[in-house]
Design an enzyme around this catalytic site. Structure first.
Site, PDB file in Angstrom:
ATOM      1  N   HIS A 174     -83.599   0.825  40.945  1.00 45.39           N
ATOM      2  CA  HIS A 174     -83.853  -0.211  39.947  1.00 45.39           C
ATOM      3  C   HIS A 174     -82.875  -0.117  38.782  1.00 45.39           C
ATOM      4  CE1 HIS A 174     -86.724   3.067  38.577  1.00 45.39           C
ATOM      5  NE2 HIS A 174     -86.257   2.748  37.383  1.00 45.39           N
ATOM      6  N   HIS A 222     -81.466   1.993  31.685  1.00 44.47           N
ATOM      7  CA  HIS A 222     -81.031   2.993  32.667  1.00 44.47           C
ATOM      8  C   HIS A 222     -80.867   2.373  34.043  1.00 44.47           C
ATOM      9  CE1 HIS A 222     -85.549   3.498  33.034  1.00 44.47           C
ATOM     10  NE2 HIS A 222     -85.275   3.607  34.315  1.00 44.47           N
ATOM     11  N   GLU A 252     -81.458   7.738  36.061  1.00 46.33           N
ATOM     12  CA  GLU A 252     -82.702   8.260  36.625  1.00 46.33           C
ATOM     13  C   GLU A 252     -82.455   8.532  38.107  1.00 46.33           C
ATOM     14  OE1 GLU A 252     -85.984   5.494  36.338  1.00 46.33           O
ATOM     15  OE2 GLU A 252     -87.398   6.862  37.313  1.00 46.33           O
TER      16      GLU A 252
HETATM   17  C1  MC0 Z   1     -91.560   5.135  34.553  1.00 49.81           C
HETATM   18  C2  MC0 Z   1     -90.179   5.661  34.914  1.00 49.81           C
HETATM   19  C3  MC0 Z   1     -89.775   5.160  36.309  1.00 49.81           C
HETATM   20  O1  MC0 Z   1     -88.898   4.306  36.483  1.00 49.81           O
HETATM   21  O2  MC0 Z   1     -90.437   5.666  37.266  1.00 49.81           O
HETATM   22  C4  MC0 Z   1     -89.147   5.308  33.851  1.00 49.81           C
HETATM   23  O3  MC0 Z   1     -88.129   4.715  34.061  1.00 49.81           O
HETATM   24  S1  MC0 Z   1     -89.532   5.902  32.286  1.00 49.81           S
HETATM   25  C5  MC0 Z   1     -88.191   5.371  31.240  1.00 49.81           C
HETATM   26  C6  MC0 Z   1     -88.294   5.983  29.907  1.00 49.81           C
HETATM   27  N1  MC0 Z   1     -88.029   7.420  29.945  1.00 49.81           N
HETATM   28  C7  MC0 Z   1     -86.863   7.975  29.601  1.00 49.81           C
HETATM   29  O4  MC0 Z   1     -85.948   7.299  29.171  1.00 49.81           O
HETATM   30  C8  MC0 Z   1     -86.787   9.477  29.713  1.00 49.81           C
HETATM   31  C9  MC0 Z   1     -85.432  10.029  29.440  1.00 49.81           C
HETATM   32  N2  MC0 Z   1     -84.920   9.610  28.126  1.00 49.81           N
HETATM   33  C10 MC0 Z   1     -84.809  10.455  27.078  1.00 49.81           C
HETATM   34  O5  MC0 Z   1     -85.096  11.652  27.188  1.00 49.81           O
HETATM   35  C11 MC0 Z   1     -84.312   9.875  25.796  1.00 49.81           C
HETATM   36  O6  MC0 Z   1     -84.590   8.474  25.787  1.00 49.81           O
HETATM   37  C12 MC0 Z   1     -82.800  10.116  25.526  1.00 49.81           C
HETATM   38  C13 MC0 Z   1     -81.925   9.493  26.624  1.00 49.81           C
HETATM   39  C14 MC0 Z   1     -82.522  11.617  25.428  1.00 49.81           C
HETATM   40  C15 MC0 Z   1     -82.449   9.431  24.217  1.00 49.81           C
HETATM   41  O7  MC0 Z   1     -83.363   9.870  23.268  1.00 49.81           O
HETATM   42  P1  MC0 Z   1     -83.269   9.366  21.756  1.00 49.81           P
HETATM   43  O8  MC0 Z   1     -83.210   7.879  21.743  1.00 49.81           O
HETATM   44  O9  MC0 Z   1     -84.325  10.056  20.954  1.00 49.81           O
HETATM   45  O10 MC0 Z   1     -81.945  10.028  21.375  1.00 49.81           O
HETATM   46  P2  MC0 Z   1     -80.877   9.713  20.306  1.00 49.81           P
HETATM   47  O11 MC0 Z   1     -81.239   8.540  19.485  1.00 49.81           O
HETATM   48  O12 MC0 Z   1     -80.613  11.003  19.640  1.00 49.81           O
HETATM   49  O13 MC0 Z   1     -79.680   9.314  21.243  1.00 49.81           O
HETATM   50  C16 MC0 Z   1     -78.616  10.153  21.552  1.00 49.81           C
HETATM   51  C17 MC0 Z   1     -77.463   9.255  21.925  1.00 49.81           C
HETATM   52  O14 MC0 Z   1     -77.760   8.641  23.201  1.00 49.81           O
HETATM   53  C18 MC0 Z   1     -77.728   7.229  23.080  1.00 49.81           C
HETATM   54  N3  MC0 Z   1     -78.758   6.669  23.937  1.00 49.81           N
HETATM   55  C19 MC0 Z   1     -80.089   6.772  23.798  1.00 49.81           C
HETATM   56  N4  MC0 Z   1     -80.709   6.140  24.784  1.00 49.81           N
HETATM   57  C20 MC0 Z   1     -79.744   5.622  25.573  1.00 49.81           C
HETATM   58  C21 MC0 Z   1     -79.750   4.859  26.757  1.00 49.81           C
HETATM   59  N5  MC0 Z   1     -80.881   4.483  27.314  1.00 49.81           N
HETATM   60  N6  MC0 Z   1     -78.578   4.496  27.313  1.00 49.81           N
HETATM   61  C22 MC0 Z   1     -77.406   4.872  26.738  1.00 49.81           C
HETATM   62  N7  MC0 Z   1     -77.339   5.609  25.612  1.00 49.81           N
HETATM   63  C23 MC0 Z   1     -78.495   5.962  25.038  1.00 49.81           C
HETATM   64  C24 MC0 Z   1     -77.987   6.962  21.607  1.00 49.81           C
HETATM   65  O15 MC0 Z   1     -77.467   5.709  21.257  1.00 49.81           O
HETATM   66  C25 MC0 Z   1     -77.241   8.097  20.962  1.00 49.81           C
HETATM   67  O16 MC0 Z   1     -75.870   7.825  20.946  1.00 49.81           O
HETATM   68  P3  MC0 Z   1     -74.990   7.920  19.603  1.00 49.81           P
HETATM   69  O17 MC0 Z   1     -75.218   9.324  19.137  1.00 49.81           O
HETATM   70  O18 MC0 Z   1     -73.583   7.650  20.080  1.00 49.81           O
HETATM   71  O19 MC0 Z   1     -75.558   6.879  18.701  1.00 49.81           O
HETATM   72 CO    CO Z   2     -87.002   3.799  35.647  1.00 54.55          CO
END
Ligand code: MC0
Ligand code: CO
Length: 134
Positions: free
Chosen positions: A7, A79, A130
């Site tokens: 996805h 993602h 992912e």
């Molecule tokens: C249900 C399941 C499924 O499909 O089965 C799902 O999908 S659950 C979908 C939701 N779950 C997840 O996303 C889990 C994994 N995600 C995470 O752990 C977090 O969202 C992070 C990716 C670590 C980002 O966390 P957070 O926003 O707190 O961090 P941050 O603001 O310090 O961001 C660090 C840097 O990464 C960038 N950044 C943050 N999110 C981003 C994304 N989605 N794509 C690209 N870049 C991204 C920010 O702009 C920043 O860049 P700069 O420093 O350059 O400004």
């Molecule tokens: Co997902």
């Protein structure tokens, strides 16, 4: 190692409006909202012939998509999810290559009832990845 595109996820500011737009304007098959408390999101899956779109909306105060929506208030691609046969082997291979696995590093059960892991966007050309074991 990676297989099919499972996805593409889009973070949206209004889940009902986005679902309705995909249903009516784009004529897609849109599922019902599903709360995923372990992931801090509510998801809506849209079935396309060759893949799915996952609409994401924050669930709870500590949603991992809060920061993304603050930076992208009108939403955006959040993602991509690639399928793998063996998520532990994939994780260990990626860790050995220097990629950061997010969270505890242990797979969680994702929206399809299968194990998932996330890889840091800064290690993949700015794209959050992912992995889902199918
Ligand atoms: C249900 C399941 C499924 O499909 O089965 C799902 O999908 S659950 C979908 C939701 N779950 C997840 O996303 C889990 C994994 N995600 C995470 O752990 C977090 O969202 C992070 C990716 C670590 C980002 O966390 P957070 O926003 O707190 O961090 P941050 O603001 O310090 O961001 C660090 C840097 O990464 C960038 N950044 C943050 N999110 C981003 C994304 N989605 N794509 C690209 N870049 C991204 C920010 O702009 C920043 O860049 P700069 O420093 O350059 O400004
Ligand atoms: Co997902």
């Amino acid at each position: 190692m990676i297989g099919r595109l499972n996805h593409v996820a889009i973070a949206v500011p209004d889940l009902d409006a986005a679902s309705e737009q995909y249903r009516t304007a784009l004529g897609a098959t849109v599922g019902a909202p599903q709360d995923e408390p372990d992931h801090g999101v509510t998801v809506v899956f849209i079935e396309l012939p060759n893949t799915k779109i996952e609409l994401l909306y924050p669930l709870g105060e500590n949603s991992p998509i809060n920061g993304f929506l603050e930076k992208n208030p009108s939403g955006g691609i959040h993602h991509v999810c690639y399928e793998v046969d063996d998520i532990i082997a994939a994780r260990d291979h990626l860790k050995a290559s220097g990629a950061r696995v997010l969270g505890t590093g242990e797979p969680k059960i994702g929206a399809h009832g299968k194990p998932v892991l996330f890889l840091h966007p800064k290690d993949f050309n700015g794209c959050l990845v992912e992995l889902e074991q199918v």
